[in-house]
Design a protein around this motif. Structure first.
Motif, short mmCIF file in Angstrom:
data_model
loop_
_atom_site.label_atom_id
_atom_site.label_comp_id
_atom_site.label_asym_id
_atom_site.label_seq_id
_atom_site.Cartn_x
_atom_site.Cartn_y
_atom_site.Cartn_z
N THR A 222 0.80 -1.22 0.00
CA THR A 222 0.00 0.00 0.00
C THR A 222 0.83 1.27 0.00
O THR A 222 0.71 2.11 -0.90
N VAL A 223 1.68 1.44 1.01
CA VAL A 223 2.42 2.70 1.13
C VAL A 223 3.91 2.45 1.26
O VAL A 223 4.35 1.41 1.76
N TRP A 224 4.68 3.43 0.81
CA TRP A 224 6.13 3.36 0.92
C TRP A 224 6.57 3.70 2.33
O TRP A 224 7.41 3.03 2.93
N GLN A 225 5.99 4.77 2.89
CA GLN A 225 6.33 5.17 4.26
C GLN A 225 5.04 5.32 5.05
O GLN A 225 3.98 5.60 4.49
N ASP A 226 5.13 5.13 6.37
CA ASP A 226 3.94 5.07 7.19
C ASP A 226 3.15 6.38 7.17
O ASP A 226 1.92 6.37 7.19
N ASP A 227 3.84 7.53 7.11
CA ASP A 227 3.16 8.83 7.13
C ASP A 227 3.00 9.40 5.72
O ASP A 227 2.92 10.62 5.53
N GLU A 228 2.89 8.54 4.74
CA GLU A 228 2.88 8.96 3.33
C GLU A 228 1.73 9.90 2.99
O GLU A 228 1.91 10.88 2.26
N LEU A 229 0.53 9.62 3.49
CA LEU A 229 -0.60 10.49 3.19
C LEU A 229 -0.38 11.89 3.73
O LEU A 229 -0.69 12.89 3.07
N LEU A 230 0.17 11.98 4.93
CA LEU A 230 0.48 13.29 5.52
C LEU A 230 1.58 13.98 4.73
O LEU A 230 1.50 15.18 4.43
N ALA A 231 2.62 13.22 4.37
CA ALA A 231 3.76 13.80 3.66
C ALA A 231 3.37 14.33 2.28
O ALA A 231 3.93 15.33 1.81
N THR A 232 2.41 13.68 1.64
CA THR A 232 1.98 14.14 0.31
C THR A 232 0.85 15.16 0.40
O THR A 232 0.40 15.68 -0.63
N GLY A 233 0.35 15.42 1.59
CA GLY A 233 -0.65 16.45 1.79
C GLY A 233 -2.07 16.05 1.47
O GLY A 233 -2.95 16.91 1.36
N VAL A 234 -2.34 14.74 1.33
CA VAL A 234 -3.69 14.32 0.93
C VAL A 234 -4.49 13.67 2.05
O VAL A 234 -5.66 13.31 1.85
N GLY A 235 -3.91 13.51 3.22
CA GLY A 235 -4.64 12.87 4.32
C GLY A 235 -3.83 12.85 5.59
O GLY A 235 -2.67 13.30 5.62
N LYS A 236 -4.44 12.31 6.64
CA LYS A 236 -3.78 12.28 7.95
C LYS A 236 -3.54 10.87 8.46
O LYS A 236 -2.75 10.66 9.37
N ASN A 237 -4.24 9.88 7.90
CA ASN A 237 -4.09 8.52 8.38
C ASN A 237 -2.70 7.97 8.09
O ASN A 237 -2.11 8.24 7.04
N THR A 238 -2.18 7.20 9.02
CA THR A 238 -0.94 6.48 8.78
C THR A 238 -1.25 5.14 8.14
O THR A 238 -2.38 4.65 8.19
N GLY A 239 -0.24 4.54 7.54
CA GLY A 239 -0.43 3.21 7.00
C GLY A 239 -0.84 2.24 8.09
O GLY A 239 -1.75 1.43 7.89
N LYS A 240 -0.22 2.34 9.25
CA LYS A 240 -0.53 1.43 10.35
C LYS A 240 -1.97 1.57 10.79
O LYS A 240 -2.66 0.58 11.06
N ALA A 241 -2.47 2.81 10.88
CA ALA A 241 -3.86 3.03 11.30
C ALA A 241 -4.84 2.43 10.31
O ALA A 241 -5.92 1.97 10.69
N MET A 242 -4.47 2.43 9.04
CA MET A 242 -5.33 1.85 8.02
C MET A 242 -5.20 0.33 7.93
O MET A 242 -5.96 -0.32 7.23
N GLY A 243 -4.20 -0.21 8.63
CA GLY A 243 -4.01 -1.65 8.63
C GLY A 243 -3.02 -2.14 7.60
O GLY A 243 -3.15 -3.27 7.10
#
Length: 305
Positions: A222-243
């Motif tokens: 799914t994601v390269w880094q756990d905080d990817e959505l935050l880093a790209t500015g499109v969301g706040k969820n972490t990969g871990k929180a999404m499972g």
């Protein structure tokens, strides 16, 4: 064993309809080297003619249209999908059941926890009772083997994995073991094995032995880094929180894959923000150097002696 990837993206597909991140913008405008992708789903067969659908993506109609193997010849209406297995009750793995209503009844294998979500918070089983018998539930007991009639040489085992329940589920952030499973599939005819895990939050002592014995891994990227959505500015969820277990963390998926003996290691369920979608990115090149493949829509995998 024949495997075909119908969809290789995470929820929302790629490009995601409402996203203008660097990846989505780039693929729309042709400024990055990348392939559009639909939401994740695969089909499996022991003979190349009759197929089991694993997860029903919202894009299933489009996927079937582009998959000649699923067209049943010699009938006015029909399909070569002979059974459906769900690994979880996530929206991007179950909404496609609604599009399959004209072909009901369908036999659907899933755990009691998934069936409960799909008869309450997202009551697809209940809704589709009105279409020619609807969805016929075939219970899956974790760690017990089962088979699907149309592919008798394939033996399935559902392995509970640490991930999360859907946002609509009352068990969000406190999932039960049956809310997420990986599938370990063995071809009885030649002994070849596949581990299919499109949602993996954290490897534990339950899943690790199965990961170690699979000939081929088709696994959550799914994601390269756990905080990817935050880093790209499109969301706040972490990969871990999404499972989902991020690829590049210190104890991430790449570190896990490096320790496993599988002959092929293939990523699926890739989020639109993940830089590996850009085929010229350093992250993609690093994966290639590590012998890790990135699946695409239409990818065919044939496991044989």
């Amino acid at each position: 064993m024949f495997i075909k990837v119908l969809g290789s993206a995470a929820g929302g597909g790629f490009p995601q309809w409402n996203c203008n991140c660097a990846n989505c913008h780039g693929v729309r405008n042709g400024t990055i080297q990348a392939q559009p992708r639909t939401q994740s789903s695969i089909i499996l067969s022991d003979n190349g003619e009759d197929w089991v659908l694993c997860n029903a993506s919202p894009d299933i109609s489009q996927q079937i249209l582009h998959t000649p193997e699923l067209t049943k010849k010699g009938v006015l209406r029909g399909t070569n999908i002979g059974g459906i297995i769900l690994t979880d009750s996530q929206i991007d793995h179950t909404t496609g059941l609604l599009s399959l209503r004209e072909g009901c009844p369908h036999q659907v294998w899933c755990t009691p926890e998934v069936h409960n979500d799909l008869t309450s918070g997202f009551p697809i089983f209940t809704m589709l009772k009105h279409w020619n018998g609807g969805l016929q539930h075939r219970p899956i007991a974790p760690l017990n083997t089962f088979s699907v009639d149309v592919c008798p040489d394939l033996q399935f085992t559902a392995i509970p994995i640490l991930s999360n329940a859907p946002p609509y589920s009352p068990y969000r952030d406190r999932p039960l073991p049956g809310h997420n499973v990986a599938l370990f599939i063995k071809n009885r005819a030649n002994g070849q094995t596949l581990l299919y895990a499109p949602g993996l939050g954290e490897p534990d002592d339950v899943i690790l032995p199965w990961l170690k014995q699979a000939d081929c891994l088709l696994i959550d990227g799914t994601v390269w880094q756990d905080d990817e959505l935050l880093a790209t500015g499109v969301g706040k969820n972490t990969g871990k929180a999404m499972g989902h277990l991020a690829l590049a963390e210190e104890q991430g998926l790449m570190a896990l894959l490096a320790s496993l003996p599988a002959k092929r290691k293939i990523l699926i369920h890739i989020n639109n923000t993940n830089p590996i979608l850009n085929e010229q990115s350093p992250q993609r090149q690093f994966l290639t150097q590590q012998g890790i493949e990135v699946s695409w829509d239409g990818m065919a995998i044939h496991l044989q002696d």
